[in-house]
Design a protein around this motif. Structure first.
Motif, PDB file in Angstrom:
ATOM      1  N   LEU A 175       0.856  -1.188   0.000  1.00 49.08           N
ATOM      2  CA  LEU A 175       0.000   0.000   0.000  1.00 49.08           C
ATOM      3  C   LEU A 175       0.889   1.233   0.000  1.00 49.08           C
ATOM      4  CD1 LEU A 175      -2.952   1.095   0.409  1.00 49.08           C
ATOM      5  CD2 LEU A 175      -2.418   1.171   2.829  1.00 49.08           C
ATOM      6  N   ASP A 217       0.308   9.728  -7.333  1.00 48.02           N
ATOM      7  CA  ASP A 217      -1.083   9.363  -7.041  1.00 48.02           C
ATOM      8  C   ASP A 217      -1.472   9.647  -5.597  1.00 48.02           C
ATOM      9  OD1 ASP A 217      -1.356   8.425  -9.599  1.00 48.02           O
ATOM     10  OD2 ASP A 217      -0.912   6.348  -9.093  1.00 48.02           O
ATOM     11  N   THR A 221      -4.976  11.444  -4.526  1.00 50.37           N
ATOM     12  CA  THR A 221      -6.007  10.536  -4.002  1.00 50.37           C
ATOM     13  C   THR A 221      -6.422  10.943  -2.598  1.00 50.37           C
ATOM     14  OG1 THR A 221      -5.029   8.759  -5.265  1.00 50.37           O
ATOM     15  CG2 THR A 221      -6.506   8.118  -3.483  1.00 50.37           C
ATOM     16  N   TYR A 222      -5.447  11.130  -1.742  1.00 54.43           N
ATOM     17  CA  TYR A 222      -5.792  11.383  -0.337  1.00 54.43           C
ATOM     18  C   TYR A 222      -6.366  12.782  -0.141  1.00 54.43           C
ATOM     19  CZ  TYR A 222      -3.990   6.869   0.890  1.00 54.43           C
ATOM     20  OH  TYR A 222      -3.832   5.506   0.973  1.00 54.43           O
ATOM     21  N   VAL A 225     -10.032  12.526  -1.234  1.00 57.03           N
ATOM     22  CA  VAL A 225     -10.809  11.847  -0.187  1.00 57.03           C
ATOM     23  C   VAL A 225     -11.002  12.789   1.006  1.00 57.03           C
ATOM     24  CG1 VAL A 225     -10.766   9.925   1.463  1.00 57.03           C
ATOM     25  CG2 VAL A 225     -10.080   9.550  -0.897  1.00 57.03           C
ATOM     26  N   ARG A 269     -14.542   8.625  -8.120  1.00 62.21           N
ATOM     27  CA  ARG A 269     -13.277   8.386  -7.429  1.00 62.21           C
ATOM     28  C   ARG A 269     -12.781   6.975  -7.702  1.00 62.21           C
ATOM     29  NH1 ARG A 269     -12.634   6.525  -1.376  1.00 62.21           N
ATOM     30  NH2 ARG A 269     -13.261   4.660  -2.510  1.00 62.21           N
ATOM     31  N   LEU A 273      -9.395   5.812  -9.554  1.00 60.73           N
ATOM     32  CA  LEU A 273      -8.416   4.957  -8.865  1.00 60.73           C
ATOM     33  C   LEU A 273      -8.116   3.697  -9.676  1.00 60.73           C
ATOM     34  CD1 LEU A 273      -9.540   5.271  -5.146  1.00 60.73           C
ATOM     35  CD2 LEU A 273      -7.460   6.147  -6.175  1.00 60.73           C
ATOM     36  N   ARG A 276      -5.701   4.619 -12.232  1.00 56.40           N
ATOM     37  CA  ARG A 276      -4.362   4.857 -11.681  1.00 56.40           C
ATOM     38  C   ARG A 276      -3.631   3.519 -11.432  1.00 56.40           C
ATOM     39  NH1 ARG A 276      -2.966   8.781 -13.671  1.00 56.40           N
ATOM     40  NH2 ARG A 276      -1.069   8.591 -12.458  1.00 56.40           N
ATOM     41  N   GLU A 277      -4.402   2.499 -11.056  1.00 50.72           N
ATOM     42  CA  GLU A 277      -3.781   1.187 -10.828  1.00 50.72           C
ATOM     43  C   GLU A 277      -3.142   0.676 -12.114  1.00 50.72           C
ATOM     44  OE1 GLU A 277      -3.287  -0.121  -8.034  1.00 50.72           O
ATOM     45  OE2 GLU A 277      -4.533   1.274  -6.918  1.00 50.72           O
ATOM     46  N   TRP A 313     -17.816  -0.627  -7.657  1.00 50.01           N
ATOM     47  CA  TRP A 313     -17.574  -0.312  -6.240  1.00 50.01           C
ATOM     48  C   TRP A 313     -16.134  -0.577  -5.839  1.00 50.01           C
ATOM     49  CZ3 TRP A 313     -21.650   2.264  -4.886  1.00 50.01           C
ATOM     50  CH2 TRP A 313     -22.883   1.954  -5.455  1.00 50.01           C
ATOM     51  N   GLN A 314     -15.382  -1.200  -6.732  1.00 54.38           N
ATOM     52  CA  GLN A 314     -14.019  -1.580  -6.361  1.00 54.38           C
ATOM     53  C   GLN A 314     -13.003  -0.546  -6.848  1.00 54.38           C
ATOM     54  OE1 GLN A 314     -13.489  -5.550  -7.870  1.00 54.38           O
ATOM     55  NE2 GLN A 314     -15.198  -6.330  -6.675  1.00 54.38           N
ATOM     56  N   VAL A 315     -11.885  -0.488  -6.121  1.00 53.86           N
ATOM     57  CA  VAL A 315     -10.852   0.479  -6.515  1.00 53.86           C
ATOM     58  C   VAL A 315      -9.747  -0.177  -7.343  1.00 53.86           C
ATOM     59  CG1 VAL A 315     -11.285   2.051  -4.606  1.00 53.86           C
ATOM     60  CG2 VAL A 315      -9.627   0.233  -4.315  1.00 53.86           C
ATOM     61  N   HIS A 316      -9.873  -1.478  -7.558  1.00 55.29           N
ATOM     62  CA  HIS A 316      -8.920  -2.164  -8.437  1.00 55.29           C
ATOM     63  C   HIS A 316      -9.683  -2.823  -9.574  1.00 55.29           C
ATOM     64  CE1 HIS A 316      -6.166  -1.688  -5.057  1.00 55.29           C
ATOM     65  NE2 HIS A 316      -5.205  -1.840  -5.947  1.00 55.29           N
ATOM     66  N   ARG A 322      -6.359  -6.006 -15.982  1.00 49.78           N
ATOM     67  CA  ARG A 322      -5.042  -5.398 -15.717  1.00 49.78           C
ATOM     68  C   ARG A 322      -3.969  -6.055 -16.582  1.00 49.78           C
ATOM     69  NH1 ARG A 322      -4.448  -5.080  -9.220  1.00 49.78           N
ATOM     70  NH2 ARG A 322      -2.390  -4.247  -9.717  1.00 49.78           N
TER      71      ARG A 322
END
Lengths: 733, 158
Positions: A175, A217, A221-222, A225, A269, A273, A276-277, A313-316, A322
């Motif tokens: 992370l 990122d 990102t933060y 948020v 968001r 994200l 960005r991944e 709903w997922q951030v990945h 991928r």
């Protein structure tokens, strides 16, 4: 700096997604701006719910109402100096109350940003506490610490991240988090064991997290948020307090908008994200020298079990997706219509809240009147930063793969639909929606016309950006970087969109009244046509893409590109060789038609002198009619030459047509003014400007649809001919 | 036997076992053993992989053997203690602590007074206890057997 990877044997080289800045940067900003925009309305509502401030505002307004001039009964009265003076006095009287409201709102937004800043600053500490992270020490894992330090240095990260871990966590993952100037990468216990059992996998995961740091990122990102969390605490909470005692209809209209905004922010968001991944994956694979290790790790990840919509709903992204991106990053380039829609919503949530703030801020000053344009100038660059940049990227990917850019206009429609939806979602609409009675037919027609105008114009706007991008990419491909080209292109596009959106929202603010203003002789139609901004806008349409023609010699000399691909060695050349730009042909035809007009006008003038008595010729009515007829003929001829050129030139036919119309319009203006002088008339600067702007702008406004229709028909005919030729070749074979 | 002594014994034995069966987990050992002796439930808590912002994604769970080793070793030490107590009662000895420790090869002196090693039946029982506990903790059969064998191997044989 990216180190080029060796060219894969047999496979196509990977397109470089870092050649252009990611549109996600602008999407983050737009997300923040839309939240701040929503808070503008909320703080205004809070202002009016506090007894002291609302009483002050109301008392000033009531006092000033006494000097308010009565509304004019006819349009001419708007220009009456007495009415204007009374209006100015009224505006200046109520200005302090409006400004107090505006400053309150600005102050509250500043407070919200301070809260957001505090949340952002303390995020890392909370993350460390929540995940029970401790520094990864040499005492526990000396080899791992040594390896990570060397890896960070090799990737030239500055400042070097602090590595933390949770040795009790058996998950395999990492992370990236932190705040400005202090960044962390946390590892799980499970991942650290992989250092000993599967070093390539360990390295791939760590490189992915380091890539998040390099791609900057973490801060975006933060902070995004944090702004949302600050909005929940410092804006929504006060808003709900103000709702007590209000009508249920109003309360409901606010609550569903809050929920819609929350859903938008959350989904947008997550979408950003997920993108960005994929960027982090690509950069990590470039650092690693090959995508193989990361692809292997991704292959081992569990596939998403849910249906496609649950991925929202997922951030990945799904690991399978991928991997596909890793192997072919060109899939990162095109922009989806949903992204354009979300961009439109976010932008339009802000605009209707920003315009009243600016109106309140500038009430009673000489700057009032341009609020719509000022608001559009703040928002349009962000919109272009997302959708315009997306168009550049899509155009580049299409050209590099030997395809024509496709579906760009749909992005414009998506953006337009988003704007329409965003206006509805905007909190300020809750006020009008709650109070407006049933719409009249004229209002319904006006709304439909406004909506159609927005959608159609944005459809063509995005196609225009793609046209400019394709022309300039041909030049940029031979240069060390495309940076200057897209910055220039997007700046021009941002300006064009700001002018257009400013005008559209100004018209929307006027409502049905605009129809009467446009129809009246003193109305705005003439002033819009003659406005320098209109001329600038119309010239920009053709000038920006076609000036790429001047760099054509340089393009012919160079073949490869240093930035287009992630691979080193002999580059795959741009596969598509688009038809050449032909501004020379357009200019020549424009001059010819302009001269034809001059000759025609000479003949008409001679004919009139011989057939119409001087007394008639000297009347104002005749002069006006003759002037308008000249403008009309000039506009029709420009339309003709634009249509001719649009059909003739294969590439960017419409823009070539507009250029031809402009050239011929300029020649016509010179001829018109010259003949006027030759036949005893006078020419001053104002007359020359009025003539020029009317001839050129009206010609362009007529030429634009005609050129588009002809270019479309010509394209259809060409493709039909191409199919026939192919068919006959097959038959011969 | 004092708690601290049991912890010391379990910790030392477990570290040796982790070195043998899962050396890649040695960096995790200190933190895991500290938590195990403080609050074993915390260690046993089921941790799942999360879909964190700017994380790597759901990378799955690596089956860590260290917590299992600690729990199984503790179980075995308790079993051996019971056996030692029985033996001490039969022999009238009071030095149970030292004799338990010396039943493990690691602490068995080369010379001097050595306690009687476990019998073949007792060793079989130790293996059974270790295997059962390891299986209870969801360790695969293969790894459970490896761990049980390593534990039995760490005990002195007659």
């Amino acid at each position: 700096m990216l180190q080029p990877e060796p060219q894969p044997a047999g496979g196509r080289p990977r397109l470089n997604p870092f050649a252009f800045p990611s549109d996600t940067d602008f999407r983050f900003i737009l997300l923040i701006v839309s939240v701040l925009g929503a808070s503008l309305f909320i703080y205004s509502a809070v202002f009016f719910s506090i007894p002291i401030t609302s009483h002050y505002w109301l008392s000033v307004q009531l006092r000033c109402l006494e000097i308010r001039p009565p509304a004019p009964t006819d349009l001419q009265s708007f220009a009456d100096p007495a009415f204007i003076a009374a209006r100015v006095a009224f505006e200046q009287c109520r200005a302090p109350a409006e400004r107090a409201n505006a400053l309150w709102i600005v102050g509250c937004v500043a407070l919200l940003l301070i809260v957001a800043g505090l949340i952002y600053w303390t995020f890392p500490e909370r993350q460390i506490r929540r995940d029970k992270l401790v520094p990864l020490s040499a005492e526990d894992a000396p080899e791992v610490v040594d390896y990570l330090t060397k890896l960070s240095r090799t990737m030239k990260l500055s400042p070097l991240p602090v590595f933390l871990w949770n040795p009790l966590n058996p998950a395999s993952g990492g992370l990236a988090f932190g705040r400005l100037g202090r960044y962390y990468v946390s590892l799980t216990g499970g991942l650290v064991t992989q250092f000993y059992t599967d070093l390539p996998a360990f390295r791939a995961v760590v490189l992915h997290e380091l890539a998040h740091l390099r791609n900057a990122d973490v801060d975006k990102t933060y902070f995004a948020v944090s702004v949302w969390q600050a909005f929940l605490m410092a804006a929504l909470l006060p808003l709900f307090l103000t709702l007590f005692g209000n009508e249920w209809g109003y309360v409901f209209s606010i609550i569903w908008r809050v929920l819609a905004l929350a859903a938008l922010v959350y989904l947008m968001r997550n979408a950003v994200l997920r993108t960005r991944e994929m960027y982090a994956d690509v950069r990590a694979s470039v650092w690693d020298g090959s995508p193989d290790a990361l692809a292997k790790v991704l292959e081992s990840l569990p596939r998403s079990k849910g249906r496609n919509w649950t991925l929202l709903w997922q951030v990945h992204p799904d690991p399978g997706h991928r991997r596909e991106i890793l192997e072919d990053p060109s899939r990162l380039f095109p922009m989806g219509i949903w992204d354009a829609l979300a961009t439109g919503i976010a932008a339009a949530i802000v605009l209707p809240n920003l315009i009243p703030l600016l109106i309140a801020l500038f009430t009673g000053t000489s700057s009032s009147g341009g609020e719509s344009l000022a608001a559009a100038l703040m928002i349009a660059p962000l919109v272009v930063g997302v959708v315009g940049l997306g168009t550049w990227r899509a155009t580049f990917a299409a050209l590099a793969r030997g395809k024509a850019p496709h579906g760009v206009g749909h992005l414009g429609v998506g953006l337009g639909l988003g704007i329409l939806l965003g206006v509805t979602l905007s909190f300020s609409t809750a006020l009008t929606a709650g109070t407006t009675e049933a719409l009249s037919w004229s209002e319904i027609f006006f709304n439909i016309a406004w909506n159609m105008l927005l959608l159609v114009s944005l459809f063509f706007f995005l196609r225009w950006i793609a046209a400019g991008a394709s022309a300039w990419l041909e030049v940029a491909i031979a240069r060390p970087s495309p940076r200057i080209f897209y910055i220039l292109g997007l700046t021009i596009a941002g300006g064009v969109l700001a002018i257009w959106l400013g005008l559209l929202f100004y018209i929307r603010g006027l409502g049905v009244t605009i129809v009467f203003l446009l129809a009246s002789p003193l109305g705005m139609l003439w002033s819009i046509v003659q406005h320098p901004l209109t001329l600038l806008l119309l010239i920009s349409l053709w000038a920006y893409p076609l000036t790429a023609w001047f760099s054509r010699r340089r393009v012919a000399l160079d073949s490869g590109s240093s930035w287009a691909f992630l691979t080193s060695g002999p580059q795959e050349p741009m596969l598509i060789r688009p038809a050449p730009l032909r501004p020379g042909l357009a200019a020549t035809l424009g001059v010819i038609v302009g001269l034809v007009f001059c000759g025609l006008l000479l003949l008409i003038r001679i004919g009139l002198r011989m057939s119409v008595p001087e007394a008639v010729r000297n009347t104002d009515e005749f002069r006006m009619a003759f002037f308008l007829a000249q403008i009309g003929i000039a506009a029709l001829l420009q339309m003709g030459v634009a249509a001719l050129v649009a059909g003739w030139v294969k590439r960017l036919g419409v823009l070539h047509g507009l250029f031809a119309a402009f050239v011929s319009g300029s020649v016509m203006t010179v001829g018109l003014l010259g003949l006027n002088l030759a036949f005893g008339g006078t020419v001053d600067l104002t007359f020359a400007w009025n003539t020029f702007s009317q001839v050129v702008n009206e010609g362009a406004l007529l030429a634009l649809p005609a050129a588009w229709v002809v270019a479309w028909l010509a394209e259809l005919a060409r493709s039909a001919r191409g199919r026939l030729r192919l068919l006959s070749q097959e038959q011969v074979a | 036997m004092e708690n601290s002594m049991i912890e010391q014994l379990v910790g030392d034995l477990s570290r040796d076992l982790v070195t043998q069966v899962a050396p890649q987990e040695l960096p995790l050992f200190r933190a895991n053993s500290e938590v195990f002796f403080r609050n074993p439930d915390e260690l046993a808590a089921n941790r799942t992989s999360k879909d964190d912002m700017l994380g790597f994604g759901d990378g799955g769970i690596v089956v860590l053997i260290t917590p299992v080793v600690l729990m199984v070793t503790q179980q075995v030490v308790m079993f051996v203690m019971e056996q030692a107590k029985k033996s001490a009662q039969e022999q009238g000895s009071t030095l149970i602590d030292e004799s338990v420790k010396k039943m493990f090869k690691k602490f068995r002196p080369e010379d001097g007074k050595k306690p009687s090693p476990l019998t073949a039946e007792q060793l079989a029982q130790v293996r059974k206890v270790a295997l059962k506990k390891a299986q209870e903790l969801k360790l695969s059969d293969e790894r459970a057997k490896l761990l049980a064998d390593a534990l039995v191997g760490s005990l002195a044989i007659a």
